[in-house]
Enzyme design. Structure first.
Site, PDB file in Angstrom:
ATOM      1  N   HIS A  57    -151.968  41.661 -68.313  1.00 42.52           N
ATOM      2  CA  HIS A  57    -150.978  42.232 -67.393  1.00 42.52           C
ATOM      3  C   HIS A  57    -150.555  41.128 -66.437  1.00 42.52           C
ATOM      4  O   HIS A  57    -151.334  40.698 -65.591  1.00 42.52           O
ATOM      5  CB  HIS A  57    -151.602  43.409 -66.636  1.00 42.52           C
ATOM      6  CG  HIS A  57    -150.642  44.127 -65.739  1.00 42.52           C
ATOM      7  ND1 HIS A  57    -150.988  45.285 -65.076  1.00 42.52           N
ATOM      8  CD2 HIS A  57    -149.355  43.867 -65.374  1.00 42.52           C
ATOM      9  CE1 HIS A  57    -149.961  45.715 -64.366  1.00 42.52           C
ATOM     10  NE2 HIS A  57    -148.959  44.855 -64.518  1.00 42.52           N
ATOM     11  N   GLU A  81    -148.535  43.509 -70.776  1.00 45.87           N
ATOM     12  CA  GLU A  81    -148.257  44.596 -69.842  1.00 45.87           C
ATOM     13  C   GLU A  81    -147.477  44.023 -68.667  1.00 45.87           C
ATOM     14  O   GLU A  81    -147.827  42.960 -68.141  1.00 45.87           O
ATOM     15  CB  GLU A  81    -149.559  45.226 -69.335  1.00 45.87           C
ATOM     16  CG  GLU A  81    -150.361  45.918 -70.410  1.00 45.87           C
ATOM     17  CD  GLU A  81    -151.629  46.544 -69.878  1.00 45.87           C
ATOM     18  OE1 GLU A  81    -152.200  47.401 -70.581  1.00 45.87           O
ATOM     19  OE2 GLU A  81    -152.061  46.175 -68.759  1.00 45.87           O
ATOM     20  N   HIS A 119    -157.113  53.073 -70.563  1.00 49.14           N
ATOM     21  CA  HIS A 119    -157.350  53.096 -69.117  1.00 49.14           C
ATOM     22  C   HIS A 119    -158.645  53.846 -68.821  1.00 49.14           C
ATOM     23  O   HIS A 119    -158.772  55.032 -69.063  1.00 49.14           O
ATOM     24  CB  HIS A 119    -156.226  53.730 -68.309  1.00 49.14           C
ATOM     25  CG  HIS A 119    -156.362  53.418 -66.836  1.00 49.14           C
ATOM     26  ND1 HIS A 119    -155.975  52.205 -66.289  1.00 49.14           N
ATOM     27  CD2 HIS A 119    -156.873  54.131 -65.805  1.00 49.14           C
ATOM     28  CE1 HIS A 119    -156.220  52.200 -64.993  1.00 49.14           C
ATOM     29  NE2 HIS A 119    -156.780  53.356 -64.671  1.00 49.14           N
TER      30      HIS A 119
END
EC number: 2.6.99.2
Length: 245
Positions: free
Chosen positions: A43, A70, A190
């Site tokens: 990310h 991400e 997640h």
């Protein structure tokens, strides 16, 4: 059988805590691949709190599996993705004060702006996934945006007390079926851990689980390759029921 994407952001977190050069997430990605990772996820946040632009450039040159980027849905990040050409972009929400991503994109509220970015990336040959809560409204909006994939936010399941875990698992099952009925392909992630991953891995239709923190935490005890191997075994041979308690 779901594949395993390993998120290496938390390796960069350790480095950035001291503003030094180690641990370097780039060779750690290679170790994750040697341990069986089917893909590497990073990310690149707008505040660059962990992964840096140079990390991303080096990972694109060295990752031999799949590189999933991400990122926030901003013009800056779209430009970076078009330059780097990851194997997939996953659009996620960002809030500056959050410790980690706290929820899914509100695709229904941002459909117009998201569609333009999705189109721009996919015309360039980069498949786009939208990180969404397991809610029909968001799945339908994701479909209308033109994205080919969704990643279901598993945080509510991961954080549920044992009494509510079956309910949250059912939501993920239903959302997966709904997404596939809309023609979307499905990933999930997640908050998944060695203790709770198997029930999600057993959901028919989920193609990849993206997991990071728990693997990096486990690697302190057993090394990154072994930590990835252990998770890969759970993902590929899951029990069909959640482990409560």
């Amino acid at each position: 059988m779901a594949s395993l994407g390993v998120n290496i952001d938390h390796i960069a977190n350790v480095r950035q805590a001291r503003q030094t050069v180690e641990p370097d997430p780039v060779p750690m990605a290679l170790l994750a691949e040697l341990g069986g990772a089917d893909g590497i996820t990073v990310h690149l946040r707008e505040d660059r709190r962990h992964i840096q632009d140079r990390d991303l450039e080096l990972l694109r040159a060295t990752v031999r599996s799949r590189l999933n980027l991400e990122m926030a849905a901003t013009p800056e990040m779209v430009g970076i993705a078009l330059k780097i050409q990851p194997d997939m972009v996953t659009l996620v929400p960002e809030r500056r004060q959050e410790v980690t991503t706290e929820g899914g994109l509100d695709v229904a509220a941002q459909q117009g702006s998201l569609k333009g970015m999705v189109d721009q990336l996919q015309v360039a040959g980069i498949p786009v996934s939208l990180f969404v809560d397991p809610v029909s409204q968001q799945l339908e909006a994701a479909c209308k945006s033109g994205a080919r994939w969704v990643e279901l936010h598993t945080g509510a399941y991961a954080e549920a007390c044992w009494a509510n875990q079956s309910f949250e698992l059912a939501r993920l099952n239903e959302a997966t079926a709904r997404a596939r009925s809309l023609g979307l392909r499905v990933n999930a992630g997640h908050g998944l851990t060695y203790q709770n991953v198997e029930a999600v891995a057993a959901i028919e239709g989920i193609e990849e689980l993206n997991i990071g923190h728990t693997i990096v935490a486990r690697s302190i005890a057993v090394g990154l390759q072994e930590a990835v191997r252990e998770m890969k075994r759970l993902v590929q041979n899951p029990r069909r029921e959640p482990l409560f308690g």
